[in-house]
Write a protein that holds these residues in place. Structure first.
Motif, PDB file in Angstrom:
ATOM      1  N   GLY A   1       0.805  -1.214   0.000  1.00 48.84           N
ATOM      2  CA  GLY A   1       0.000   0.000   0.000  1.00 48.84           C
ATOM      3  C   GLY A   1       0.834   1.259   0.000  1.00 48.84           C
ATOM      4  O   GLY A   1       0.319   2.341  -0.234  1.00 48.84           O
ATOM      5  N   THR A   2       2.103   1.141   0.277  1.00 49.54           N
ATOM      6  CA  THR A   2       2.983   2.303   0.115  1.00 49.54           C
ATOM      7  C   THR A   2       3.645   2.179  -1.261  1.00 49.54           C
ATOM      8  O   THR A   2       3.590   1.134  -1.894  1.00 49.54           O
ATOM      9  N   ASP A   3       4.280   3.224  -1.663  1.00 47.87           N
ATOM     10  CA  ASP A   3       4.893   3.158  -2.991  1.00 47.87           C
ATOM     11  C   ASP A   3       6.265   2.525  -2.977  1.00 47.87           C
ATOM     12  O   ASP A   3       6.825   2.222  -4.021  1.00 47.87           O
ATOM     13  N   GLY A   4       6.809   2.380  -1.807  1.00 42.33           N
ATOM     14  CA  GLY A   4       8.224   2.023  -1.757  1.00 42.33           C
ATOM     15  C   GLY A   4       8.451   0.573  -1.405  1.00 42.33           C
ATOM     16  O   GLY A   4       7.522  -0.201  -1.186  1.00 42.33           O
ATOM     17  N   PRO A   5       9.710   0.215  -1.351  1.00 44.20           N
ATOM     18  CA  PRO A   5      10.096  -1.149  -0.973  1.00 44.20           C
ATOM     19  C   PRO A   5       9.972  -1.313   0.532  1.00 44.20           C
ATOM     20  O   PRO A   5       9.704  -0.335   1.244  1.00 44.20           O
ATOM     21  N   PRO A   6      10.167  -2.515   1.023  1.00 40.42           N
ATOM     22  CA  PRO A   6      10.122  -2.701   2.473  1.00 40.42           C
ATOM     23  C   PRO A   6      11.276  -1.972   3.159  1.00 40.42           C
ATOM     24  O   PRO A   6      12.250  -1.575   2.525  1.00 40.42           O
ATOM     25  N   ASN A   7      11.121  -1.813   4.466  1.00 40.15           N
ATOM     26  CA  ASN A   7      12.215  -1.241   5.251  1.00 40.15           C
ATOM     27  C   ASN A   7      13.361  -2.234   5.343  1.00 40.15           C
ATOM     28  O   ASN A   7      13.155  -3.442   5.233  1.00 40.15           O
ATOM     29  N   PRO A   8      14.563  -1.727   5.582  1.00 42.82           N
ATOM     30  CA  PRO A   8      15.684  -2.655   5.772  1.00 42.82           C
ATOM     31  C   PRO A   8      15.461  -3.506   7.018  1.00 42.82           C
ATOM     32  O   PRO A   8      14.780  -3.093   7.959  1.00 42.82           O
ATOM     33  N   VAL A   9      16.039  -4.685   6.990  1.00 37.90           N
ATOM     34  CA  VAL A   9      15.844  -5.632   8.082  1.00 37.90           C
ATOM     35  C   VAL A   9      17.206  -6.119   8.567  1.00 37.90           C
ATOM     36  O   VAL A   9      18.070  -6.461   7.742  1.00 37.90           O
ATOM     37  N   VAL A  10      17.408  -6.145   9.863  1.00 31.57           N
ATOM     38  CA  VAL A  10      18.606  -6.766  10.445  1.00 31.57           C
ATOM     39  C   VAL A  10      18.133  -7.796  11.464  1.00 31.57           C
ATOM     40  O   VAL A  10      17.473  -7.448  12.438  1.00 31.57           O
ATOM     41  N   VAL A  11      18.449  -9.050  11.219  1.00 36.23           N
ATOM     42  CA  VAL A  11      17.962 -10.140  12.066  1.00 36.23           C
ATOM     43  C   VAL A  11      19.121 -10.729  12.853  1.00 36.23           C
ATOM     44  O   VAL A  11      20.168 -11.045  12.290  1.00 36.23           O
ATOM     45  N   THR A  12      18.930 -10.887  14.134  1.00 37.54           N
ATOM     46  CA  THR A  12      19.918 -11.550  14.980  1.00 37.54           C
ATOM     47  C   THR A  12      19.449 -12.972  15.270  1.00 37.54           C
ATOM     48  O   THR A  12      18.340 -13.177  15.755  1.00 37.54           O
ATOM     49  N   VAL A  13      20.304 -13.926  14.935  1.00 37.19           N
ATOM     50  CA  VAL A  13      19.984 -15.322  15.241  1.00 37.19           C
ATOM     51  C   VAL A  13      21.118 -15.856  16.102  1.00 37.19           C
ATOM     52  O   VAL A  13      22.144 -16.315  15.595  1.00 37.19           O
ATOM     53  N   SER A  14      20.975 -15.772  17.391  1.00 40.67           N
ATOM     54  CA  SER A  14      22.079 -16.161  18.274  1.00 40.67           C
ATOM     55  C   SER A  14      22.017 -17.643  18.606  1.00 40.67           C
ATOM     56  O   SER A  14      21.805 -18.034  19.746  1.00 40.67           O
ATOM     57  N   TYR A  15      22.181 -18.455  17.575  1.00 40.19           N
ATOM     58  CA  TYR A  15      22.140 -19.911  17.752  1.00 40.19           C
ATOM     59  C   TYR A  15      23.225 -20.537  16.910  1.00 40.19           C
ATOM     60  O   TYR A  15      23.757 -19.920  15.999  1.00 40.19           O
ATOM     61  N   GLY A  16      23.513 -21.784  17.203  1.00 40.23           N
ATOM     62  CA  GLY A  16      24.496 -22.454  16.378  1.00 40.23           C
ATOM     63  C   GLY A  16      24.809 -23.835  16.902  1.00 40.23           C
ATOM     64  O   GLY A  16      24.350 -24.232  17.971  1.00 40.23           O
ATOM     65  N   ASN A  17      25.575 -24.576  16.114  1.00 37.86           N
ATOM     66  CA  ASN A  17      26.064 -25.875  16.568  1.00 37.86           C
ATOM     67  C   ASN A  17      27.487 -26.040  16.063  1.00 37.86           C
ATOM     68  O   ASN A  17      28.130 -25.070  15.677  1.00 37.86           O
TER      69      ASN A  17
END
Lengths: 398, 704
Positions: B322-338
């Protein structure tokens, strides 16, 4: 003081037994040692060795000279005389009066209900007449409730033991230090407030033990070998919770005292909120520890608030009114989205207005009671400790 | 007890690359992990296996779900392969509708998640025609019976939250997220959460396009904040996240949670601070289910992780509708691992993350989507060994001692990865503590099972040749629990297992890498897990390097290569942990001793930079928000370093409009003296909290 604290001998056998609260002095120990019990005599060192006094008397008393005047004479049975005594003795006199105006009876709105009555005496045509005014009636939940949802909740609460273990252990004796951290209690600044809270505590213990005996509710450890409480299970019944009763009566009495001091600062709801949250946390910690079911705390909260309201009513010079409460544990079940868990706000809301519903808790009629002069004296003394002098400080910015 | 080699792997060496654990999970009714899985030959489609699927080139998830070939859907009763009808296929595989769309960042997606009947894995092994649909299948274990609520429609987003253009959306995937804390609220007391997906319990209000879990909307949170009146205990009760009788929900009453601490460092802010500042960013979060969080091996994570990332991306897109622009930037933290995996970005989980970021960057070239992960805490865990090529040539004993502890209630796993393009001969001899030995080889025995006197499976050694989606040869040894269970199940011998390798035809300079899989207790002691490890005489030294030639013993165990096995993808920003302060006056801050590292000489893949995870050598951890407003707790580990970088990347994106994740991270370290990433432990270097240049300390999550 040994003979007055005779029960301490029993307590010494089981240091973790909450019965320490039976003698209010031990609660004071929780805060500031024995100083308050002896007035300030310990600190001032105002006593001396008897044999030294003997020889000094021989040296200085001299020939007997009868005094011409008498000391100030006390008025008969004046509450004001209390100022002359040590706190422990005040406590006994106060308890003797308060406790003999109470009675219990297994009567109530339903079966298996125990009711605490206030005995209001008045002069009637045939001498002294008594009205029995109910303060609170309690009925316990049934075995299926305890062994079902209540037990499941208690087992689930154990997940929080790792977080609360220090609190659980330090809250075994009267948690006066925790209350004092919220409202800055001190034997130097607020000795009468502490005495008042200890009187409330003794009152709560007397009443709760009678209720516990009536229901004789088994403890979680009786139901399952997997509960494995992290502290010894106390040697009295589970329902209602003693810690909940005692914490909520103290929270109620103290927050009402503060709000009554006539000082804007203490009228802020924040004082009551923090005291209630503390009482709730101490109560829930008992469930986390594995020695109580959540409904024990619900009943304890209701009992503590009811006793607190009654106690405060008896202290007032006017408008000594309290409302009867009924807690029917058999009605305390899941109803729609409600859980059988303890949420202090729901109990408090139900107390504030009968329009706020809580399963099992109902409100009866209002009753007016006579003033308890000694208790009222203590209340006024405590109140003065919060009133202070001078103009209120300006409100903080921002 | 003896090794038996007459069997064959059911699932390796097929046209489709199948999870190397599939034989362990599905092949033997006595295998402990598989105890709750229905027999794979059971034709009743019980959709209990959660999987990660790499689609074949040109195939969409919608094609796979319907078995459409070139856009043609077969009729329900048409036979599609073997004697399996299309209707049976369609009822045996469930792909969430969100994957079956083709717009926005979903266009060209090569990965999807699915729930399948165990029978499907048999079909993938037996019918090569399915390789035209699927390249690779990874199973998210342990599997559990799933209750799919047929009733209830996904929640329509009534009032789509709007966020300020240019503001970065902070994403988080973690465990218990205590949203009521004022660290996650605006100055007006309202929540900054634009959506929380709790993957644990399924409710009517699922996230649009996903078919499990519960979406907690911004409106719900604000309503619960209002009606709880500041009582945060009441908040979690009112919003339905807390039930004292359900252990999975007691996290909100705990003193702290991993997720809340991480979220505070990434996106927490004092609400009454500088309200115009960018610290008050919107948050979209995913709360992982217990089955994923409690599984230290990380094997259960992939399904929930990819779904979670897709959910976050979809939320960003939805808010831009509904807006004219692209999505906002996203920074995701995934503090997991093996710990165990190929460590070259080629695992399905890593590729799925790269695939998502690629799809996003194609759809929105000017908008960053950044995934930040920790480098892991296993540098000193002695769980990685590197066997060099020249060691095989000189017949040095290339032998590893693998110590499995007693009273370990969970299986233990070792993976041995041959270098890419290996075409020589490699053999691996496995000896138990009690002397039973078997040898597997790239040219010989490829499947061995250790069975006890009752014929029950105790251990499995499997050789997985290169296949469609896995170019390196993998040897995997899986050993069952060493602690007896209550029902008298099989128990493995504890103690020192020996792995002896021999190889010919290895290229100079290459290595065979071995990893022990993570097997510890990430959160609670609900599982009696104990970490196994390699025992090496060099063990215990902090800084292991291969000694000079001619030395009698070579240190095979090496911390270089201990990187988080989920963090080798090309699009993930990898963060190591460091001290804030050193104990020496004028000293240079140092890397935390446990902080995982990539391979030496391969710094382009590995740690990107380091951030605070320890205050000093005498004060552990970093202080950040606990479960309630105004509570604070200390946690350490590279988990708390990653969100620090996530916040700084968001700062830079907003300030400088940088498009690519790596350049955003690189810009962060542009002030460093290092010209390039020259250290496998620090990457570009250690980023430190702003020391004294900012007098509004509420802008920073770290208050010292």
């Amino acid at each position: 003081m040994a003979q007055l604290n005779g029960l301490n001998g029993l307590n010494g056998l089981n240091g973790l037994n909450g019965l320490n609260g039976l003698n209010g002095l031990n609660g004071l120990n929780g805060l500031n040692g024995l100083a308050i019990a002896n007035g300030l005599s310990g600190a001032a060192g105002a006593t001396a060795d008897p044999s030294a006094l003997l020889t000094t008397h021989d040296g200085i008393a001299g020939s007997w000279q009868a005094p011409a005047t008498s000391p100030r004479w006390p008025s008969f049975d004046s509450a004001d005389n209390l100022r002359l005594w040590g706190a422990a003795f005040r406590g006994h006199a106060l308890d003797a009066s308060l406790f003999t105006e109470l009675t219990f009876a297994t009567s109530g709105p339903g079966p298996s209900t125990l009711t605490l009555f206030h005995v209001e005496r008045r002069s009637g045509t045939a001498g002294i007449e008594c009205d029995h005014l109910p303060i609170i009636s309690i009925r316990a939940p049934g075995p299926q409730q305890f062994g079902g949802e209540q037990l499941r909740l208690t087992a689930g609460y154990a997940a929080l033991r790792i977080d609360r273990i220090h609190e659980i252990v330090s809250q075994i004796p009267i948690p006066l230090g925790f209350i004092g951290a919220i409202a800055f209690l001190s034997d130097v600044r607020t000795p009468r407030t502490i005495e008042l809270l200890m009187a409330a505590h003794r009152f709560a213990v007397l009443v709760e033990m009678r209720f516990k005996q009536a229901f004789a509710t088994p403890r979680p450890a009786d139901f399952s070998p997997q509960i494995q409480p992290v502290i010894p299970t106390p040697l009295h019944g589970a329902f209602p919770s003693g810690h909940a009763t005692e914490m909520f009566i103290m929270a109620r009495v103290l927050s009402t005292l503060l709000a009554s001091a006539g000082v804007d600062h203490y009228r802020e709801g924040l004082w009551k909120q923090q005291l209630m949250r503390l009482a709730y946390r101490v109560a829930v910690n008992r469930t986390i520890a594995g020695v109580h079911f959540p409904v024990d705390s619900v009943a304890g909260c209701a009992l503590g608030l009811a006793l607190g309201d009654y106690l405060v009513a008896r202290c007032q010079k006017a408008d000594r009114v309290y409302r009867q409460r009924i807690f029917d544990g058999s009605e305390f079940t899941d109803d729609g989205n409600d859980q059988q868990d303890f949420a202090w706000g729901l109990v408090d809301d139900a107390f504030a207005s009968p329009a706020n519903k809580l399963a099992g808790l109902t409100t009866g009629g209002e009753h007016t009671v006579a003033r308890a002069p000694m208790l009222g004296w203590l209340w006024d003394q405590a109140l003065a400790e919060w009133q202070g002098d001078g103009a209120p400080a300006p409100a903080p910015r921002g | 007890m003896e090794w038996r080699t007459e069997g064959q792997s059911r699932f390796q060496g097929r046209a489709i690359t199948i999870d190397p654990l599939a034989d362990w999970l599905l092949g033997d009714a006595g295998a402990p992990i598989a105890a709750t899985v229905p027999s794979p030959d059971d034709l009743t489609p019980d959709l209990s296996l959660r999987v990660l699927i790499r689609l074949a080139e040109g195939v969409t998830a919608a094609d796979l779900a319907t078995f459409a070939v070139n856009g043609v859907r077969p009729a329900d009763d048409a036979i599609v392969f073997g004697d399996v009808k299309a209707a049976t296929w369609r009822s045996s595989i469930l792909i969430a509708s969100t994957y079956r769309q083709a717009k926005g960042h979903w266009a060209g997606a090569r990965y999807c998640t699915a729930r399948i009947a165990p029978q499907v894995v048999n079909w993938l092994a037996d019918h090569d025609v399915l390789a035209s649909f699927i390249d690779s299948l990874t199973i998210s274990v342990p599997p559990e019976p799933l209750v799919i609520r047929a009733a209830g429609t996904p929640l329509a987003m009534q009032a789509t939250p709007r966020i300020a253009a240019g503001s970065v959306l902070m994403g988080l995937i973690d465990d218990g997220l205590c949203l009521a804390s004022d660290r996650f609220r605006s100055a007006n007391g309202q929540t900054r959460s634009v959506g929380l997906w709790s993957q644990q319990f399924t409710a009517a209000s699922r996230p649009p396009g996903f078919d499990y879990g519960r979406l907690i909307t911004r409106r719900e949170v604000n309503t619960a904040l209002g009606s709880s009146g500041g009582d945060e205990d009441a908040f979690y009760r009112i919003i339905g996240l807390y039930d004292a009788g359900l252990p999975q929900t007691t996290w909100s009453a705990a003193r702290t949670t991993h997720g809340t601490h991480v979220m505070d460092i990434a996106a927490g802010a004092a609400p009454e601070g500088d309200v115009a500042g960018s610290d008050l960013r919107p948050i979209v979060s995913v709360q992982l289910p217990d089955v994923a969080v409690d599984d230290g091996s990380g094997h259960s994570l992939g399904y929930y992780l990819l779904d979670g990332l897709r959910f976050i991306a979809a939320m960003a897109e939805r808010m831009a509708e509904g807006t004219d622009g692209p999505p906002n930037p996203v920074v995701v933290t995934v503090s997991y691992g093996n710990m165990a995996g190929p460590h070259d970005g080629s695992s399905d989980v890593e590729r799925a993350m790269d695939d998502l970021v690629r799809g996003w960057s194609v759809a929105y070239p000017s908008v960053p989507f950044v995934i930040v992960m920790p480098s892991g805490n296993s540098y000193l865990a002695d769980c990685h060994a590197a066997l060099p090529a020249d060691g095989f040539e000189r017949d040095f004993p290339q032998s590893l001692t693998w110590e499995i502890l007693p009273d370990d209630g969970t299986p233990n796993l070792v993976q041995v990865w041959l270098p890419d393009g290996f075409d020589g001969v490699f053999s691996l001899q496995v000896s138990t503590p009690t002397g039973q030995t078997v040898a597997l080889s790239t040219k010989g025995t490829s499947f061995a099972e250790l069975r006890d006197d009752k014929g029950r499976l105790v251990a499995q050694a499997i050789s997985c040749p290169p296949s469609k989606a896995r170019s390196r040869h993998l040897f995997q040894i899986c050993v069952t629990r060493t602690a007896p269970d209550d029902v008298g199940g099989p128990v493995a011998p504890h103690g020192r297992w020996r792995l002896t390798a021999a190889a010919s035809g290895m290229q100079t300079g290459t290595h065979v890498h071995a990893w022990v899989q993570r097997d510890d207790l990430p959160r609670r002691t609900v599982r009696n897990a104990r970490q196994s490890r390699f025992v090496d005489p060099c063990g215990g030294t902090r800084d292991r390097r291969v000694p000079n030639e001619g030395a009698e013993h070579r240190c095979l165990v090496d911390g270089a290569g201990s990187l988080n096995a989920m963090a080798s993808g090309s699009s993930v920003v990898v963060v190591a942990g460091a001290f804030v302060r050193t104990d020496m006056a004028g000293g240079v801050p140092d890397i935390a001793p446990y902080s995982g590292a990539g391979f030496k000489g391969e710094e382009n893949r590995g740690v990107d930079l380091a951030a605070p995870s320890e205050e000093s050598v005498v004060l552990a951890g970093i202080r950040a928000g606990g479960a309630r407003s105004r509570s604070s707790v200390r946690l350490n580990g590279t988990s708390v370093a990653a969100p620090f970088v996530a916040r700084r990347i968001a700062d830079r994106i907003e300030s400088f409009r940088q498009a690519s994740p790596k350049s955003a991270a690189g810009g962060l370290v542009s002030t460093f003296a290092r010209p390039s990433k020259s250290d496998e432990r620090q990457g570009w270097g250690i980023i430190r909290p702003a020391a004294t240049d900012d007098d509004n300390s509420d802008r920073h999550p770290l208050r010292f």
